[in-house]
Motif scaffolding. Structure first.
Motif, mmCIF file in Angstrom:
data_model
loop_
_atom_site.group_PDB
_atom_site.id
_atom_site.type_symbol
_atom_site.label_atom_id
_atom_site.label_comp_id
_atom_site.label_asym_id
_atom_site.label_seq_id
_atom_site.Cartn_x
_atom_site.Cartn_y
_atom_site.Cartn_z
ATOM 1 N N ARG A 78 0.838 -1.286 -0.049
ATOM 2 C CA ARG A 78 0.076 0.047 -0.046
ATOM 3 C C ARG A 78 1.044 1.266 0.027
ATOM 4 O O ARG A 78 1.069 1.778 0.844
ATOM 5 C CB ARG A 78 -0.997 -0.043 1.175
ATOM 6 C CG ARG A 78 -1.942 -1.345 1.426
ATOM 7 C CD ARG A 78 -3.071 -1.211 1.634
ATOM 8 N NE ARG A 78 -3.998 -2.073 1.774
ATOM 9 C CZ ARG A 78 -4.573 -2.647 0.808
ATOM 10 N NH1 ARG A 78 -4.531 -1.984 -0.426
ATOM 11 N NH2 ARG A 78 -5.403 -3.744 0.862
ATOM 12 N N ASN A 79 1.311 1.488 -1.238
ATOM 13 C CA ASN A 79 2.222 2.767 -1.300
ATOM 14 C C ASN A 79 1.676 4.006 -1.903
ATOM 15 O O ASN A 79 2.149 5.043 -1.555
ATOM 16 C CB ASN A 79 3.323 2.373 -2.374
ATOM 17 C CG ASN A 79 4.387 1.564 -1.502
ATOM 18 O OD1 ASN A 79 4.897 1.923 -0.441
ATOM 19 N ND2 ASN A 79 5.198 0.721 -2.303
ATOM 20 N N GLY A 80 0.601 3.577 -2.538
ATOM 21 C CA GLY A 80 0.062 4.617 -3.518
ATOM 22 C C GLY A 80 -0.963 5.510 -2.367
ATOM 23 O O GLY A 80 -0.776 5.940 -1.340
ATOM 24 N N GLY B 14 -2.014 4.081 0.677
ATOM 25 C CA GLY B 14 -1.188 4.060 1.680
ATOM 26 C C GLY B 14 -1.207 5.399 2.408
ATOM 27 O O GLY B 14 -1.418 5.288 3.797
#
Lengths: 407, 200
Positions: free
Chosen positions: A95-97, A100
């Motif tokens: 969950r980077n985007g 996140g």
């Protein structure tokens, strides 16, 4: 709308691009993002003229909405673009985007059950959006007819269909169209009612519509045919058609105008903007009439939007047309409307208004007959209209008959 | 023959049924037919305008109510234009409200949908949102910046142009590119393929 690979042609991509441009013009952000009437009208035209445009627009709009779901909760949390760009195509699960960011900045959402709940809901909303879109597309896509099918419509029901060759037809209420497609010819029979054709170009396969009285030949063009008892009107909206009167049976000599060989008259060429009327003539000895005149083609095809427009059309013919849309059948009592002509607009969903109006502008009155039918009867012009089952003048405010001079 | 101007509005005499009853009926019919023919179009329009299907529906409903109350009759084409005009004005009001009150999530909508989608659907959507997330992050910074300002902050293209120090035209082109890129990535194209197509 899944993630499997779906090849798109350059044309498709161009359409998506156009759709996006429209979407962005329509959604010009804040309150002062204005949109004038012309632009709106242009969008509606663009959207409605082509089913592919509509679909592409819907697709981009779904994406637009999806973006909204993705970022909605983060609106007040952080401006996502301030983050470091973190392209991680190989690690989709991380969950980077935006999500996140969202979870980081909105602890309420990230709570043990809270997170699951919120995300499950968001996803569910997205999935339902997809289903709704699919259903919509399916409903919007007209049925494709088999090459030898018959398309019929019921009372007050207009329908659109794609023919096997890609031509489209809009069929008016209570109309019937039979298809007899052959490898070298596209034959159609309009046995009753009205139809508007948009013909796909194919020089090797003539497109012929037969009404019995007339045969209309087209290559790539658009035209409207209205068939009433003893009267046929052909209105050409695009291109050119050839019309043969008193045609030989379809299929015998093909659709090609072999009329000279059979001793019939030469085809009549009708160009866009013109209407040809064939009338068998009255029983009083008048001869068959063929009349070519320039017309407002938009008016003549307005029935597709629920408006029947006429210029100097015999009232009896108009009544026959209206009957295709009216829940109560109109009967001419005494069969003596022959010389009355009607010019004006009838809204198919306010036929009662029109009936009220014609009693004032014509020497006719309308009464209730058997089985809910309405009887239209001519009376001597100087005679006052009799009491009527139809709403009287109070109902007339703003009926189509008056619209012209009020505006 | 066939004169259509035999009646004038002034000659109309309110008798028998009276205006209101009949007009209301005629109006309801007109609005019903407008609804049938143009509701999808109207919702598409409002969704684009408001960026929310939920709000689009609310505004559409309100527009129909306004139309029912309109004190004159007219051709369907007139009514359609009027319907869109009313809807657009209502949408503008909403957007003004929104700038005063920050956008809230729509919990009621989500609650409604909760549980109605099977795990399979949720999985597809999950995958798609992940991919969208990735695609957004692959965008060139200015492109993404423009999209985020427009989509999440309701900024006009003019405002974005000012913020990025560029023309409105360029902003529009950023937005189109960004959307198109995301769409093509969701189609399953690789980043390089999508990028090439967008640049075509």
């Amino acid at each position: 709308m899944n993630t499997s690979s779906r090849p798109r042609s350059a044309h498709d991509v161009q359409r998506l691009r156009e759709s996006t441009e429209w979407l962005i013009r329509l959604s010009n952000g804040a309150p002062d993002g204005t949109l004038d009437d012309e632009e709106l009208a242009a969008w509606i035209r663009w959207y409605e003229t082509d089913c592919g445009n509509a679909r592409a627009f819907e697709e981009m709009q779904t994406l637009w909405d999806r973006l909204g779901l993705l970022g909605r909760a983060s609106v007040n949390a952080a401006a996502p673009f301030e983050r470091e760009p973190a392209p991680r195509p190989d690690a989709p699960a991380e969950r980077n985007g935006l999500r996140g960011v969202l979870e980081k900045f909105l602890p309420s959402l990230a709570g043990a059950s809270g997170r699951r709940f919120a995300w499950g809901s968001l996803l569910a909303a997205g999935a339902l959006g997809v289903c709704a879109l699919v259903a919509l597309v399916m409903m919007r896509t007209p049925l494709t007819l088999p090459p030898d099918g018959t398309l019929g419509t019921g009372l007050a029901e207009n329908q659109e269909a794609v023919l096997p060759d890609g031509s489209t037809v809009a069929l008016g209420a209570h109309s019937s169209l039979a298809l007899e497609y052959e490898p070298a010819a596209r034959h159609l029979k309009l046995t009753q009612g009205q139809a508007y054709f948009n013909v796909a170009k194919d020089k090797t396969r003539p497109f012929a519509v037969d009404t019995g009285e007339l045969r209309i030949l087209a290559v790539g063009t658009a035209f409207d045919v209205r068939k009433n008892d003893g009267r046929v009107a052909v209105t050409v909206t695009e291109g050119i058609v050839d019309i043969i009167t008193d045609p030989p049976p379809l299929g015998s000599a093909g659709a090609a105008p072999s009329s000279r060989a059979t001793g019939r008259s030469a085809p009549i060429r009708v160009a866009a903007g013109y209407q040809l009327i064939w009338d068998k003539g009255a029983s009083d000895g008048r001869k068959q009439i063929l009349q070519l005149s320039q017309v407002d083609t938009a008016g003549m095809t307005a029935w597709r939007e629920g408006r029947l427009e006429y210029v100097n059309e015999p009232l009896s013919v108009v009544i026959a047309d209206v009957n295709r849309y009216s829940s109560r059948q109109l009967l001419v009592d005494g069969n003596d409307l022959g010389s009355l002509n009607f010019t004006g607009t009838i809204l198919v969903d306010s036929i009662e208004d029109w009936l009220a109006a014609i009693q004032l502008s014509f020497p006719v009155n309308v009464r209730e007959g058997q089985d809910g039918a309405l009887l239209i009867r001519r009376h001597a012009s100087d005679e006052a209209p009799a009491a009527s089952a139809i709403p009287q003048p109070s109902a007339l405010r703003g009926t189509p008959l008056q619209r012209a001079e009020r505006s | 023959m066939a004169k259509t101007d035999t009646q004038t509005a002034g000659a109309v005499d309110p008798v028998a049924h009276g205006h209101s009853y009949f007009d209301t009926q005629a109006r309801s019919r007109d609005v019903a037919s407008l609804f049938q023919q143009h509701n999808q179009l109207l919702l598409r329009f409002l969704r684009a305008r408001l960026g929310s299907e939920h709000e689009a529906k609310e505004v559409a409903q309100e527009a129909y109510v306004r139309l029912l109350q309109l004190d004159r009759t007219g051709a369907v084409s007139f009514l359609r234009a009027y319907l869109f005009k009313v809807a657009m004005n209502l949408a503008i009001d909403r957007l003004r409200e929104r700038t005063k009150q920050p956008l809230r999530a729509e919990p009621e909508l989500f609650e409604e949908l909760e549980g109605s989608a099977g795990p399979e659907r949720a999985a597809i959507a999950d995958e798609e949102l992940d991919l969208l997330d990735i695609a957004l992050n692959e965008l060139p910074t200015r492109c993404r910046h423009a999209l985020v300002l427009h989509r999440y902050h309701d900024r006009t293209q003019r405002e974005i142009a000012a913020e990025l120090g560029t023309s409105e035209r360029t902003v529009r082109s950023y937005l189109v590119q960004a959307m198109l890129y995301c769409r093509l990535r969701l189609d399953g194209l690789s980043a390089a393929e999508a990028d090439a197509m967008v640049r075509q």
